[in-house]
Design a protein around this motif. Sequence first.
Motif, PDB file in Angstrom:
ATOM      1  N   ARG A 108      39.967  42.028  49.544  1.00 31.86           N
ATOM      2  CA  ARG A 108      40.614  42.294  48.282  1.00 31.86           C
ATOM      3  C   ARG A 108      40.679  43.806  47.967  1.00 31.86           C
ATOM      4  O   ARG A 108      41.802  44.401  47.815  1.00 31.86           O
ATOM      5  CB  ARG A 108      40.198  41.683  47.148  1.00 31.86           C
ATOM      6  CG  ARG A 108      41.109  41.700  46.053  1.00 31.86           C
ATOM      7  CD  ARG A 108      41.198  40.704  45.034  1.00 31.86           C
ATOM      8  NE  ARG A 108      42.582  40.605  44.281  1.00 31.86           N
ATOM      9  CZ  ARG A 108      42.722  39.614  43.607  1.00 31.86           C
ATOM     10  NH1 ARG A 108      42.402  38.474  43.740  1.00 31.86           N
ATOM     11  NH2 ARG A 108      43.940  39.572  42.786  1.00 31.86           N
TER      12      ARG A 108
ATOM     13  N   LEU B  40      42.229  35.878  47.137  1.00 33.68           N
ATOM     14  CA  LEU B  40      43.453  35.945  45.907  1.00 33.68           C
ATOM     15  C   LEU B  40      42.697  35.135  44.860  1.00 33.68           C
ATOM     16  O   LEU B  40      43.490  35.256  43.515  1.00 33.68           O
ATOM     17  CB  LEU B  40      44.801  35.606  46.312  1.00 33.68           C
ATOM     18  CG  LEU B  40      45.429  36.371  47.519  1.00 33.68           C
ATOM     19  CD1 LEU B  40      46.726  35.685  47.755  1.00 33.68           C
ATOM     20  CD2 LEU B  40      45.703  37.914  46.970  1.00 33.68           C
TER      21      LEU B  40
ATOM     22  N   LYS C 222      51.146  38.768  45.013  1.00 32.72           N
ATOM     23  CA  LYS C 222      50.352  37.715  45.653  1.00 32.72           C
ATOM     24  C   LYS C 222      51.488  36.906  46.785  1.00 32.72           C
ATOM     25  O   LYS C 222      50.731  36.457  47.787  1.00 32.72           O
ATOM     26  CB  LYS C 222      49.839  36.552  44.664  1.00 32.72           C
ATOM     27  CG  LYS C 222      48.638  36.955  43.924  1.00 32.72           C
ATOM     28  CD  LYS C 222      48.185  35.964  43.020  1.00 32.72           C
ATOM     29  CE  LYS C 222      46.863  36.306  42.446  1.00 32.72           C
ATOM     30  NZ  LYS C 222      46.026  35.256  41.508  1.00 32.72           N
TER      31      LYS C 222
END
Length: 204
Positions: free
Chosen positions: A87, A176, A154
């Motif tokens: 991430r 996510l 996203k």
Amino acid sequence: MTQVDRPLFTDEAGQRDAAWVQAALAGEAVAFERLVDLYQRPAVGSAYRLLGNRDDAQDIVQEAFLRAYRSLDRLKEPSRFGPWLMRIVCNLSLNARRSRGTRATVTLDEKQGTDDRSSEFGERTGGPLRPEQVASGKELQEAIDAALETLPEKQRLSLVLFTIEGWAQKDIADMLECSIENVKWNVFQARRRLRVQLGNLLPG
């Protein structure tokens, strides 16, 4: 077998990563080096797909590992080192794209993974394309890139990681911090929105 068939963030991997994180926090430098060796390749691959430049991707990944090392003691769940690192990589890549004006290479092809004529970094390794193929392909890719910029984060990440990088849906969900069903929905919505925006540019 594609990466989709072999999830990167398994329970076994989480236990292994947790042990290495704890060892690194205890002062064993080699433990963090093992984490770097493990995640270097997928991290660079994902950064490249978002940035389109190998040198930039490697710089981003180096920065991501540095940030991860400095913040290692703040990682609440050491078993989630992999999703946490990726991430960081994706967020740094998106920030770099916005500041440098670079764009990712993405396709609306339903097939997962990269073209079988592509190298590790997505560079074409087959014979030269004809001029008309280059012109039409460039026009379509530029349109896709521009449309990609309009997607929510996203949806954009889910589409790129699933259809281009060949990530397992579980891995994307872990990164996510959402459900697998949400990943599927994000990919579906991203494809639908891009097709609506691109219209007649897409082949029939």
